[in-house]
Design a protein around this motif. Sequence first.
Motif, PDB file in Angstrom:
ATOM      1  N   ILE A 121      35.819  16.003  -6.030  1.00 45.90           N
ATOM      2  CA  ILE A 121      36.140  17.352  -5.558  1.00 45.90           C
ATOM      3  C   ILE A 121      37.309  17.926  -6.348  1.00 45.90           C
ATOM      4  CG2 ILE A 121      37.025  18.659  -3.594  1.00 45.90           C
ATOM      5  CD1 ILE A 121      35.464  16.741  -1.779  1.00 45.90           C
ATOM      6  N   GLN A 178      37.211  21.154  -8.816  1.00 39.00           N
ATOM      7  CA  GLN A 178      38.122  22.247  -8.472  1.00 39.00           C
ATOM      8  C   GLN A 178      38.996  22.637  -9.650  1.00 39.00           C
ATOM      9  OE1 GLN A 178      40.899  21.280  -5.391  1.00 39.00           O
ATOM     10  NE2 GLN A 178      41.272  23.415  -4.833  1.00 39.00           N
ATOM     11  N   THR A 231      26.961  20.871  -6.856  1.00 41.82           N
ATOM     12  CA  THR A 231      26.725  20.815  -5.409  1.00 41.82           C
ATOM     13  C   THR A 231      25.769  19.684  -5.059  1.00 41.82           C
ATOM     14  OG1 THR A 231      27.123  23.182  -5.101  1.00 41.82           O
ATOM     15  CG2 THR A 231      25.751  22.083  -3.450  1.00 41.82           C
ATOM     16  N   LEU A 289      35.803  21.484   2.182  1.00 49.45           N
ATOM     17  CA  LEU A 289      35.793  22.121   0.855  1.00 49.45           C
ATOM     18  C   LEU A 289      36.399  23.521   0.915  1.00 49.45           C
ATOM     19  CD1 LEU A 289      32.270  21.057  -0.484  1.00 49.45           C
ATOM     20  CD2 LEU A 289      34.500  20.165  -1.173  1.00 49.45           C
ATOM     21  N   SER A 312      37.989  24.677  -2.767  1.00 50.75           N
ATOM     22  CA  SER A 312      37.138  24.156  -3.838  1.00 50.75           C
ATOM     23  C   SER A 312      36.124  25.209  -4.280  1.00 50.75           C
ATOM     24  CB  SER A 312      36.403  22.900  -3.362  1.00 50.75           C
ATOM     25  OG  SER A 312      35.486  22.475  -4.337  1.00 50.75           O
ATOM     26  N   THR A 321      33.382  24.276  -5.619  1.00 48.90           N
ATOM     27  CA  THR A 321      32.097  23.610  -5.387  1.00 48.90           C
ATOM     28  C   THR A 321      31.725  23.731  -3.920  1.00 48.90           C
ATOM     29  OG1 THR A 321      32.520  22.022  -7.145  1.00 48.90           O
ATOM     30  CG2 THR A 321      30.836  21.439  -5.546  1.00 48.90           C
ATOM     31  N   PHE A 336      29.427  22.726  -0.543  1.00 47.89           N
ATOM     32  CA  PHE A 336      28.668  21.634   0.049  1.00 47.89           C
ATOM     33  C   PHE A 336      27.199  22.066   0.094  1.00 47.89           C
ATOM     34  CE2 PHE A 336      27.248  18.743   3.405  1.00 47.89           C
ATOM     35  CZ  PHE A 336      27.935  17.585   3.047  1.00 47.89           C
TER      36      PHE A 336
END
Length: 321
Positions: free
Chosen positions: A49, A53, A141, A209, A214, A216, A218
Motif C-alpha cells: 500500500i 501510494q 487494485t 485505504l 491511498s 489504490t 480496494f
Amino acid sequence: FRRVLFRSALSPIAFANNVRMAFLNGAGFIAVVRRWDAIFNLLSIASSILVVQRGFGLVGLVVANQFWFCINSIRLRAILRRCLPRDVLKARINFVDARRVFSSIWPSSWRSGAGSLLYTAAQESSGLIYARFGSEKSLATYLLGLQVLRVVRASSMAPLYTKLPTLAKLNAEGKVADMMETAGTGMKRAYWTFVIGAAGAGIAGPWLLHEIGSSTFFPSGWLWCAMVAAAFLERFGGMHQNVLIAANHVVTHKASAGFLLIYIVAMAVLARPMGVYAFPLAMLIGHASFFSWYSGYHGYQMLESGFFKFESRCFLPALAA
C-alpha cells in the motif's frame, strides 16, 4: 516482463524455503510456520500500500512483496535452528538411506509438486495477462486484492494444517472414523476463519485505504465477492487435497491439470468482455467444474463418507454465511 524476471531470480530462495517448510511441517512445527506466514503477509500488504501510494509503480510493488519473501527465508532458517536439536541440524547424510527414502517418497512427491506448480502458474499468470490490456491502477487494485486474500488464505490453513500429522498417524493405524472426525473439525474451523477474515477485509479494507489517502482502491464489491468465492472454493478442494496427501493418496497433479485447462479456456472467452472480472470468474469456473468436486470426490472415498454427510457440519454452514 520485469516482474517475471525478478521473481525468477528469486526462485532458488523459493526452493530453499519450500524445503525448510516441508521439513518443519513434517517435524510438527506447522502452527509456528503458519503464524509467521500470516505476520509477514500482513507486512507485505502494508508495504505494498505504501509503495503504490508513493507512486513507485508495479515494479516497486513486486520489489516490496519480494523483500518480505527474502526476509521470510531468513525467518525459516532461524526457526529451524531454534526448534530442532543441534545434533539433528549437524547430522551427516547417509546416502544409502537417503536413496531409499527418496525412492519411497518420489511417486507422491512429483505428483504433489506438479500439481502445486500448475496451480501456482494459473494464479501468478493472472496479473501478468491483465497487464497486457488493463490499466496500471486497476491492475494494482486486483493485485492488492490477491495479496489480501493470500493473508486470509494463509490464516485459514492453520486449523487443518496442524492436524495433518495426526491424520497421517490415524491413516497408518487404519482409524478411518477418527480421521473423518479430525479432518471435519479442522476444516470447519478453517472455513469459518476464512469467512470471518474475508468479511473483515472487505469491510475494513476500503476504509483503511481511504484513511491513509491511498491512490489504490480496494476491489469493488462485486469484484471482491467474485475473488472471495473463487478462493473459498479453492479452499474446499485444497483442504481435501491436504487430507489426501496426509493419507499418501495424491491426485493433486490431475486436479490441477484439469483446473488449469478449464481456467485457460474460460480466460480466453471472458478476458475481453469481462476485463478484470474474468480472472476470478475463470478461477471460479475452474474450481466449481473440476478441481473442487474432483478433490472432494476422492476425499469422501478415502474417508468412506459422502458430500452431505461430511459437509453438513463443515462446508455448507460456512457457504450459507
